[in-house]
Design an enzyme around this catalytic site. Structure first.
Site, PDB file in Angstrom:
ATOM      1  CB  ILE A 366     -60.316  -0.495   5.657  1.00 28.81           C
ATOM      2  CG1 ILE A 366     -60.625  -1.207   6.990  1.00 28.81           C
ATOM      3  CG2 ILE A 366     -60.919  -1.265   4.495  1.00 28.81           C
ATOM      4  CD1 ILE A 366     -62.099  -1.295   7.303  1.00 28.81           C
ATOM      5  N   GLY A 367     -58.640   1.565   3.993  1.00 29.59           N
ATOM      6  CA  GLY A 367     -58.344   2.226   2.731  1.00 29.59           C
ATOM      7  C   GLY A 367     -58.843   3.647   2.744  1.00 29.59           C
ATOM      8  N   GLY A 369     -60.744   6.768  -0.013  1.00 29.81           N
ATOM      9  CA  GLY A 369     -61.397   7.038  -1.283  1.00 29.81           C
ATOM     10  C   GLY A 369     -61.495   8.517  -1.533  1.00 29.81           C
ATOM     11  CE  LYS A 387     -65.603   8.110   3.308  1.00 30.13           C
ATOM     12  NZ  LYS A 387     -66.109   7.793   1.983  1.00 30.13           N
ATOM     13  CG  ASP A 484     -67.308   7.348  -4.594  1.00 39.21           C
ATOM     14  OD1 ASP A 484     -66.946   7.069  -5.747  1.00 39.21           O
ATOM     15  OD2 ASP A 484     -66.525   7.416  -3.633  1.00 39.21           O
ATOM     16  CB  SER A 656     -46.107 -17.493   4.575  1.00 37.02           C
ATOM     17  OG  SER A 656     -46.551 -16.173   4.711  1.00 37.02           O
ATOM     18  N   GLY A 657     -47.340 -18.399   1.791  1.00 33.07           N
ATOM     19  CA  GLY A 657     -48.397 -18.187   0.808  1.00 33.07           C
ATOM     20  C   GLY A 657     -47.911 -18.486  -0.597  1.00 33.07           C
ATOM     21  CE  LYS A 719     -46.439  12.574  -1.572  1.00 31.41           C
ATOM     22  NZ  LYS A 719     -46.678  12.730  -3.019  1.00 31.41           N
TER      23      LYS A 719
END
Length: 1024
Positions: A366-367, A369, A387, A484, A656-657, A719
């Site tokens: 998802i990401g 932080g 997480k 946060d 697409s989109g 990298k």
């Protein structure tokens, strides 16, 4: 036990055999000790074997040669192999403590001053987190036999200590078929029958046998002897077990006993004179035996005294060690009060983990932080968010606090707080499992949906949800500070209900709301101003962050830079912003935390707004120009969108989109592959993953990994970066591909997909960086080679600034300058030629399919290391040897991951604070701007490190004398208090002038790079 092999039975009774027994020699145990190292913990990893020598063996960086971890000192530990008894002991010498792992035992922390005996199959980790090596000990089980005189003495290795310390030896006879043990007993003859009876009783107590001096008592004596023999056997067994007995020496046999009888062999009675002589002899013999027993008793007492002295010394040593440990613990506790430790947490089995790793099925990332990485998993058929907490944020002394936090998180129940489901040990890291919401984060919603798609009523309702969730956390007992709070940490479900998440690392304050905590876990744009000056965290810090979130929801924009340092103290508000929203944002972002409202007061105001909107039926959608002056119909080439598809050249496949700009794009895909961005500038440098071979992982970090591999037969550095690449970053890589200079690491290509991308660059070698040079070889620096290095460093930045378009590095540190030499380049070229010959077929195939791709070569014939991170140079730091001549070092600048072009379209991104805070220019905090003079400030900090190291022969980090809770607080001191590094008093004036000009507060007054180079040349002429 010792055994006796008779070489000549006829001489068994001679006195010489008994005298020679004490002189038996033992041959030492032959001991072979080997250490086995593995590069990786997996079973297929190759094993390095290192055999120790008898005596002292130093273990450290370079010993053995393949041990090159920078965290290991050159004299990290000492392993001593004893030649006499085969013992193997471990002594800790370095600062990073080693850990001993033994089967069915708890790990043992090695400390300096305490020796630890090693056993076969022990495992030792040289520092926390390192891969342990194994110890294998092979010994001969027995001493070698030694034939001396009339017998052969053999001793088991298990009895070594006993037989060495004992004044006499345990002796047994052996035969060819079976080994039997018989006790050889001394015989004492008495003068008369009365003495015989007394002596028999005494001899029973002393384990000796008496023979009577007349025929009538012979039978009784024989019985007594047998009984005494039995007693002796039992006593000998006990003595062998306790290792403390005094064993009787071998005496005369029955043959001597017959000579001591009062009757001749021919049955003729002795005369009185003969009897008197015989009695005198017996008395003399008895006195000798008594004297011998007395000497043996003295030896036993001396041995016991010696053992008592040893025990007393050991007790004293243990007491001293305990005192030292207590002192070390006190020092560590005092140190923790002034500075927080950064050592990773050791997740032990005692942590109450209620979810197993094998129960989780990975879905997607998802990401990530400031506090960790978030991924979607499936747990027992239910989608969950997992997480993984960064190890650098957890510390060994926080285990109990974390368990307390988990126990409270399990009790949290609120419709606007994400449901906590449990904890897990995931890939060796601690993970928190929560419920998963389908729409993702609030930032995703604001980015993917047009402003006109969300009504004002829905937006206010979402703000009420956030305020209710935060009010629940702040009023909980104990209060929970988020630390946060931002749009990325607010999750949205299908009905646009918002839940507060990502407070898994928040800390509990026991002293009430007035207390504060100093654990930094925030994101720069959402951080309250009091955090920068070291005041710590209170609930009012979350209120400030909520004011920024309120601005995000109204404008759909994402804040950048340090907003709290601006003149307003909050983001700039649109002119047509409703007055009620404007007032609330200003109240939440007030510089004085005491004047900010709490969430209970915020809720009252938001609910009043919501009721007014509904009562007036003002459900009109916010006009697209209400908070923006931008035109939604922008051309593709002017797009700065980070998520959409940007196509400027011919692209195969179906797109697409809808393609839009200005942060209004949906998550569009190309052939179902997710967000794909292809520019004319980079299409010739796009590399397919299967073109990279022989990939080897060097190091793994939270947001990226460093690898090495082969591309078209040449060694390259890789990298790998977590997260998708946007159009502006792709355009940046296209410009970097045009860089061709011996002063900069050359860009070769890029491999990318929707979730991550990898930058492929040339490989410099294993010479390390400028930082590792200063840390490990400061004594080799003089003014001549130091100024030469300073000139090369300045020239490399000058090349970037004069490039078209000009490139601002924005991450200049002493670790972003790699070292190379002509000798290393020649050797690498030879290796690359061999690799090219071996891979001609593969290269031909690749060339047929990729005619437009870069061949990965170097115009200068150099094969150099790319690298974009501090960690790459740390792994190679230990390879800097005397073979690298400092006078022949060539500098190559790298780490363009944060570089930006000085163009108008990049004006907003230039305001963000990037790079290491210790090198960040002060204008980033005060003015929120970045220019080429900002790079000059960072360069001056690097030059300060280099010149100070040359002068003092010791490397010290900038601002090492300043006490900080967090590194980012140094920006506040450099910007508001005009703090600068301390220059040594004996620094040459010419050098001091260059440094002070380079870090002027007014960036306009800083000299140009051309001026710095000219002044450095003058310094070299004057100082050298």
């Amino acid at each position: 036990m010792a055994t006796l092999d008779l070489c000549n039975n006829e001489h068994l009774n001679e006195t010489e055999s008994a005298d020679e027994e004490d002189d038996q020699l033992q041959t030492p145990i032959k001991t072979v000790v080997t250490l086995k190292f593995k590069e990786n913990p997996d079973s297929t990893s190759p094993i390095q074997v290192f055999q120790l020598n008898i005596g002292s063996n130093i273990i450290g960086r370079g010993s053995p040669s393949f041990l090159n971890d920078i965290k290991i000192s050159r004299r990290h530990a000492e392993i001593i192999v004893s030649a006499e008894v085969g013992n193997v002991t471990f002594n800790q010498l370095g600062q990073n403590h080693s850990t001993l792992y033994r089967k069915d035992q708890t790990p043992i922390k090695m400390v300096r001053g305490i020796s630890n005996q090693l056993l076969d199959d022990d495992l030792i980790s040289l520092y926390d987190g390192s891969i342990p090596f194994s110890i294998h000990i092979e010994r001969d089980n027995q001493f070698m036999s030694v034939c001396e005189g009339n017998f052969i003495l053999t001793q088991d290795a298990a009895d070594t200590n006993y037989h060495i310390n004992s004044p006499t030896k345990t002796i047994t006879t052996t035969s060819t078929t079976t080994t039997t043990t018989e006790t050889l007993i001394k015989n004492i003859d008495n003068n008369n029958n009365n003495n015989n009876n007394n002596n028999n009783n005494n001899n029973n107590n002393n384990n000796n046998n008496n023979n009577n001096n007349n025929n009538n008592n012979n039978n009784n004596n024989n019985n007594n002897n047998n009984n005494n023999n039995n007693n002796n056997n039992n006593n000998n067994n006990n003595n062998n077990n306790n290792n403390n007995s005094i064993l009787s020496k071998r005496s005369r046999d029955n043959e001597n006993n017959h000579n001591h009888q009062y009757i001749h062999h021919d049955k003729t009675p002795l005369t009185l004179q003969q009897q008197q002589q015989l009695q005198n002899q017996q008395q003399l013999h008895q006195q000798q035996q008594q004297q011998l027993q007395y000497e043996q008793l003295q030896q036993l007492q001396q041995l016991q005294q010696h053992q008592q002295q040893q025990q007393h010394q050991q007790q004293q040593q243990q007491q001293q060690q305990q005192q030292q440990q207590q002192q070390q613990q006190q020092q560590q506790q005092q140190f923790k009060k002034h500075k927080r430790e950064n050592t990773p947490v050791i997740v032990e089995d005692s942590l109450k983990l209620n979810i197993q790793e094998n129960e989780l099925l990975f879905i997607k990332k998802i990401g990530s932080g400031a506090c960790g990485e978030v991924c979607q998993y499936e747990w027992k058929g239910t989608p969950v968010a997992v997480k993984t907490i960064f190890k650098s944020l957890l510390r060994k002394d926080k285990k109990e606090e974390f368990e307390k936090e988990v126990s409270i998180l399990k009790c949290l129940r609120h419709p606007n707080v994400v449901l906590f489901m449990g904890t897990c040990l995931l890939n060796g890291n601690l993970a928190i499992i929560t419920e998963y919401l389908n729409r993702g984060s609030l930032r995703d919603v604001l980015t993917t949906m047009n402003k006109s798609e969300l009504s004002l009523s829905v937006k206010v309702k979402m703000l009420i949800d956030v305020a209710q969730g935060m009010n629940y956390l702040h009023t909980y007992s104990p209060p929970i500070i988020h630390r946060d709070l931002k749009s990325l940490n607010l999750l949205v479900d299908n009905n646009f209900n918002v839940k507060v998440s990502d407070f898994g690392l928040s800390r509990f304050i026991s002293g009430g709301i007035g207390s504060s905590a100093k654990t930094f876990c925030g994101t720069l744009s959402w951080i309250a101003p009091e955090v920068f000056n070291g005041s710590g965290y209170t609930t009012k810090v979350d209120v400030y962050s909520f004011g920024i979130v309120l601005w995000e929801i109204l404008t759909h924009k994402q804040p950048s830079g340090n907003i709290s340092a601006t003149s307003l103290g909050h983001p700039e508000l649109p002119s047509n912003c409703p007055q009620s929203f404007s007032d609330l944002i200003k109240e939440c972002c007030n510089r004085n935390p005491d004047q900010r409202p709490n969430f209970s007061q915020i809720l009252l105001k938001l609910k009043l707004m919501y009721n007014q909107i509904n009562n007036n039926n003002n459900n009109n959608k916010i006009d697209s120009s209400s908070f923006h002056n931008n035109n939604n119909n922008c051309s593709y080439n002017n797009s700065n969108d980070n998520n959409g598809i940007l196509v400027t050249g011919g692209v195969g496949g179906n797109v697409s989109g809808n393609v839009e700009s200005n942060n209004n794009n949906n998550n569009n895909t190309l052939n179902g592959a997710g967000n794909v961005i292809i520019l004319n500038e980079i299409k010739d440098f796009t590399i397919q993953p299967n073109e990279i071979t022989n990939i080897k992982t060097i190091i793994v970090k939270d947001s990226y990994s460093i690898l090495e591999g082969q591309y078209k037969g040449k060694l390259v550095s890789i990298k790998q970066i977590n997260g998708s690449i946007n159009d502006f970053e792709m355009k940046q890589l296209g410009v970097l591909a045009s860089i061709k200079s011996p002063l900069a690491v050359r860009f070769i290509g890029v491999v990318f997909n929707t979730d991550e991308y990898a930058i492929i660059s040339e490989h410099v070698g294993n010479n390390g960086s400028l930082l590792t040079l200063m840390q490990n070889h400061s004594n080799q620096l003089n003014w001549s080679n130091t100024i030469d290095l300073a000139i090369q460093i300045t020239q490399s930045i000058q090349y970037l600034h004069k490039h078209q378009p000009p490139i601002l590095h924005r991450n200049i540190t002493s670790d972003c300058f790699l070292l190379s030499s002509l000798n290393n380049n020649s050797n690498q070229n030879n290796n690359n030629n061999n690799n090219n010959n071996n891979n001609n077929n593969n290269n031909n195939n690749n060339n047929n399919n990729n005619n437009k791709k870069n061949d990965g070569g170097d115009d200068n014939g150099e094969n150099t290391n790319t690298t974009t991170t501090t960690t790459t140079t740390t792994t190679t730091a230990t390879n800097i040897t005397n073979e690298l001549n400092i006078n022949e070092i060539k500098i190559k600048v790298h780490d363009f991951g944060l570089s930006r072009f000085n163009t108008q379209e990049n004006e907003e991104s230039l305001k963000e604070i990037k790079g290491n805070f210790l090198y960040s220019p002060p204008e980033l905090l005060s003015l929120n701007t970045y220019s080429n003079k900002s790079d000059i400030y960072s360069l001056s900090i690097v030059l300060y490190e280099l010149f100070e190291t040359c002068l003092t022969k010791t490397y010290k980090k900038p601002y090492h004398e300043v006490t900080l809770d967090f590194d980012f607080q140094i920006i506040h001191k450099t910007s508001k208090l005009n703090l600068r590094p301390t220059i040594s008093n004996n620094m040459p004036n010419e050098i001091s002038k260059i440094l002070q000009q380079g870090w002027f507060s007014d960036s306009v007054l800083r000299p140009s790079l051309d001026t710095i180079i000219k002044e450095l040349l003058i310094c070299k002429k004057n100082l050298c």
